[in-house]
Design a protein around this motif. Structure first.
Motif, PDB file in Angstrom:
ATOM      1  N   THR A  27      60.332  -5.939 -33.160  1.00 27.05           N
ATOM      2  CA  THR A  27      60.925  -5.096 -32.859  1.00 27.05           C
ATOM      3  C   THR A  27      62.085  -4.673 -31.604  1.00 27.05           C
ATOM      4  OG1 THR A  27      59.069  -4.298 -33.962  1.00 27.05           O
ATOM      5  CG2 THR A  27      60.173  -2.355 -33.508  1.00 27.05           C
ATOM      6  N   ALA A 118      65.524   5.212 -38.576  1.00 29.16           N
ATOM      7  CA  ALA A 118      64.172   4.904 -37.978  1.00 29.16           C
ATOM      8  C   ALA A 118      64.670   4.486 -35.825  1.00 29.16           C
ATOM      9  CB  ALA A 118      63.093   4.868 -37.994  1.00 29.16           C
ATOM     10  N   GLU A 150      57.161   5.736 -32.151  1.00 28.96           N
ATOM     11  CA  GLU A 150      56.974   4.365 -31.916  1.00 28.96           C
ATOM     12  C   GLU A 150      58.124   4.145 -31.540  1.00 28.96           C
ATOM     13  OE1 GLU A 150      55.391   5.841 -34.480  1.00 28.96           O
ATOM     14  OE2 GLU A 150      53.118   5.771 -34.451  1.00 28.96           O
ATOM     15  N   PHE A 151      59.403   4.218 -32.332  1.00 23.34           N
ATOM     16  CA  PHE A 151      60.669   3.894 -31.927  1.00 23.34           C
ATOM     17  C   PHE A 151      61.196   3.658 -31.201  1.00 23.34           C
ATOM     18  CE2 PHE A 151      59.512   3.432 -36.969  1.00 23.34           C
ATOM     19  CZ  PHE A 151      59.631   2.191 -36.963  1.00 23.34           C
ATOM     20  N   LEU A 154      59.639   2.181 -28.024  1.00 26.67           N
ATOM     21  CA  LEU A 154      59.776   0.936 -28.045  1.00 26.67           C
ATOM     22  C   LEU A 154      61.504   0.958 -27.421  1.00 26.67           C
ATOM     23  CD1 LEU A 154      58.084  -1.214 -30.177  1.00 26.67           C
ATOM     24  CD2 LEU A 154      57.703  -1.010 -28.091  1.00 26.67           C
ATOM     25  N   ASN A 181      49.053   2.433 -32.087  1.00 26.78           N
ATOM     26  CA  ASN A 181      50.708   1.668 -33.137  1.00 26.78           C
ATOM     27  C   ASN A 181      50.922   0.962 -31.519  1.00 26.78           C
ATOM     28  OD1 ASN A 181      50.011   2.418 -35.465  1.00 26.78           O
ATOM     29  ND2 ASN A 181      51.507   3.191 -35.693  1.00 26.78           N
ATOM     30  N   LEU A 182      50.941   1.445 -30.770  1.00 25.06           N
ATOM     31  CA  LEU A 182      51.488   1.503 -29.576  1.00 25.06           C
ATOM     32  C   LEU A 182      51.015   0.538 -28.314  1.00 25.06           C
ATOM     33  CD1 LEU A 182      54.198   4.355 -29.089  1.00 25.06           C
ATOM     34  CD2 LEU A 182      54.557   2.101 -29.166  1.00 25.06           C
ATOM     35  N   ARG A 184      49.377  -2.178 -28.026  1.00 22.82           N
ATOM     36  CA  ARG A 184      50.154  -3.860 -27.207  1.00 22.82           C
ATOM     37  C   ARG A 184      51.132  -3.798 -27.399  1.00 22.82           C
ATOM     38  NH1 ARG A 184      50.610  -6.023 -33.810  1.00 22.82           N
ATOM     39  NH2 ARG A 184      48.339  -4.387 -33.914  1.00 22.82           N
ATOM     40  N   PHE A 185      51.762  -3.157 -26.595  1.00 21.43           N
ATOM     41  CA  PHE A 185      53.526  -2.953 -26.212  1.00 21.43           C
ATOM     42  C   PHE A 185      53.052  -2.535 -24.124  1.00 21.43           C
ATOM     43  CE2 PHE A 185      53.782  -2.466 -30.385  1.00 21.43           C
ATOM     44  CZ  PHE A 185      54.822  -3.646 -30.789  1.00 21.43           C
TER      45      PHE A 185
END
Lengths: 353, 353
Positions: A27, A118, A150-151, A154, A181-182, A184-185
């Motif tokens: 991503t 997105a 989230e997009f 990131l 959702n975020l 692990r980033f």
């Protein structure tokens, strides 16, 4: 000239193939590469045919067509915006798009664009922020934690190094999900109980809410000196997120003024209010951020060239890959002028079978 | 509200399925039923949102988007027009279209429309001719024997009883092919060596040539009193088929005046030249043909409502049939606001597989 085979076929990227492509590329890499295509196309802005999107408004939403062309390729996106859709399990925004060859008019690609939109919206926001946000900004308030949040996060992490998020949504479950959702980033994430709390200490404020109405997500006192506002959610007539006073003390950057004046935050301002076209900043013609105290505002509504860039990018990425199907979309008679004969021959073949 | 399943799926009619549908229904029945849908929608003309098509012109052709909506359904067609395409084995005109639900913005159908456009153009011509052609006309000159010619012939046979054709094309091979293709349909067919010869004794003259230029397929002396002209080929700026003098002594009927004044034969006339909207004739508001000596002209350019009618018709026809595929076009996360989560879950599933 040799006649190419399979003129009936148009490559098609389904939702599943788009997901698999994004996952295979990664991503963050996808956002970074896509941002490069978007930036390249902004830089050659004057080579594009540009028209405001063609909108069909109804009580609960809008359906839009967004065409553009650079003289070699033509692209358009179909996109809807229906805030009440979530009640029936549907997306607020769905989209698909087509890229075509200008010389023949033949489509070269049909692609899902719900996910791709997105991604391109987030990539465009981050591209703008590279020119407009305070240097070395690392903290972003993210107000509206829905499908696009989230997009956005990131893209800002990948392109600007933003690694501290302050989340707020009127629905705490949305904030929880966005945070999860975020996970692990590698962000530091704080869930906030109000928009006021979310903007505390933030160098960048991203608003990405979905109501089709004039809302006031940000009031003037919430925006300190030097902040960059990435206003994504206000994108059609009657749908804005920022109090007018914020606009009056911001330097405003837009994609395509004739469209943004109808759809963006600046619909609240006089038609002649000065704005800067983002492409001129990217092309080096005009400055982006000029001082540490300036409030900058990217009044993002999404423009056709960004979808064009996204289609161009995914077309390059799927070349030689397995991330597309072949769609029998275009009639291809043995002899081009014999469309009716194709029908007759099909009938004969069916009768013989 | 129960959430419908498979929200990601849009029914898709490929070229092959369109052929099989037309063959199963029968071309003549298809034209007849389609004409009914077109006539119904012309009758409720005022319930449609109407805009001139959105055209992107280039050196060798044009790519157009044609949207419309009746407030319940929204439709658009993508169509190109590239006369030189036949040199590379391609179609001059290819098209596809989408029908959507206005309330949700979700597409309900994606369909090939190269074949369907030829059918709807022919059906529209025949609908117009029922109001405009001389009573009991049975002889038609068909000038231009390319991809659309047989469809025109069959529509006029089915809807008006035209059973005598006088064919002419600058390419005799096209005439031969047209004649051969129509062999089994019960016409008396004469191949002519000139347009002048073709119009002799014809009560209806159909011009359906493809050059993108101002041509003069018909000159004034060729058009006798009482004739109905069905002018199909002139359909974009700089592309006309009739000498201006013919227009000046004809009663001219058009689809949507703002579009026809740009694209039709009447681009040769002053902007205020009187024309009659076809829908008013079909709705019974205004007369069609009023006398045996009147020259009537249907200046057909093709309008979005006709494509809308065609999409509406095929959507009804494929219901419960096998003439469509299921296309994974729309992202459909388990939870509508969780688009990013859908990507994460796909990634987890791929990793586990």
């Amino acid at each position: 000239m040799p006649v190419p085979e399979n003129l009936n076929i148009v490559p098609f990227i389904s939702v599943e193939n788009m997901m698999d492509l994004v996952i295979a590329v990664g991503t963050e890499t996808f956002l970074l590469e896509l941002a490069g295509y978007i930036e390249d196309d902004f830089r050659r802005w004057e080579s594009f045919d540009k028209v405001p999107r063609v909108a069909s408004h109804s009580r609960d939403g809008v359906i839009e067509l967004m065409p553009t062309s650079d003289g070699r390729l033509y692209g358009f996106k179909y996109v809807n915006g229906h805030p009440k859709n979530t009640r029936s399990g549907r997306q607020t925004v769905t989209a698909f798009g087509v890229l075509s060859d200008v010389d023949s008019g033949y489509p070269l690609l049909l692609s899902e664009m719900t996910i791709l939109t997105a991604l391109r919206t987030a990539a465009t926001s981050a591209v703008a922020a590279r020119y407009l946000a305070p240097r070395n900004a690392r903290t972003m308030a993210l107000i509206g934690n829905g499908a696009q949040s989230e997009f956005q996060a990131l893209a800002f992490k990948t392109l600007l190094g933003v690694d501290h998020l302050r989340l707020y949504d009127i629905d705490p479950a949305a904030t929880d999900r966005c945070r999860r959702n975020l996970d692990r980033f590698g962000f530091r994430i704080e869930a906030c109980r109000s928009a006021e709390q979310a903007v505390e200490g933030a160098e960048i404020i991203t608003t990405v809410t979905a109501d089709k109405q004039n809302a006031t997500i940000l009031t003037d006192n919430m925006v300190g000196a030097g902040v960059h506002i990435n206003a994504v959610g206000g994108d059609c007539p009657g749908k804005t997120e920022l109090h007018r006073d914020i606009l009056l003390r911001s330097d405003i950057f837009v994609e395509f003024p004739p469209q943004t004046r109808i759809e963006g935050e600046i619909q609240q301002l006089a038609a002649g209010h000065p704005v800067t076209e983002l492409w001129r900043v990217i092309a080096g013609e005009l400055p982006g951020r000029r001082s540490e105290t300036q409030v900058t505002l990217f009044d993002s509504v999404g423009f056709a060239t960004e979808d064009f860039s996204a289609l161009r990018y995914v077309r390059d990425k799927i070349s030689g890959s397995r991330y597309f199907n072949q769609l029998d979309l275009l009639a291809d008679p043995d002899e081009p002028r014999d469309l009716f004969g194709m029908l007759l021959r099909r009938q004969a073949a069916l009768a013989a079978a």
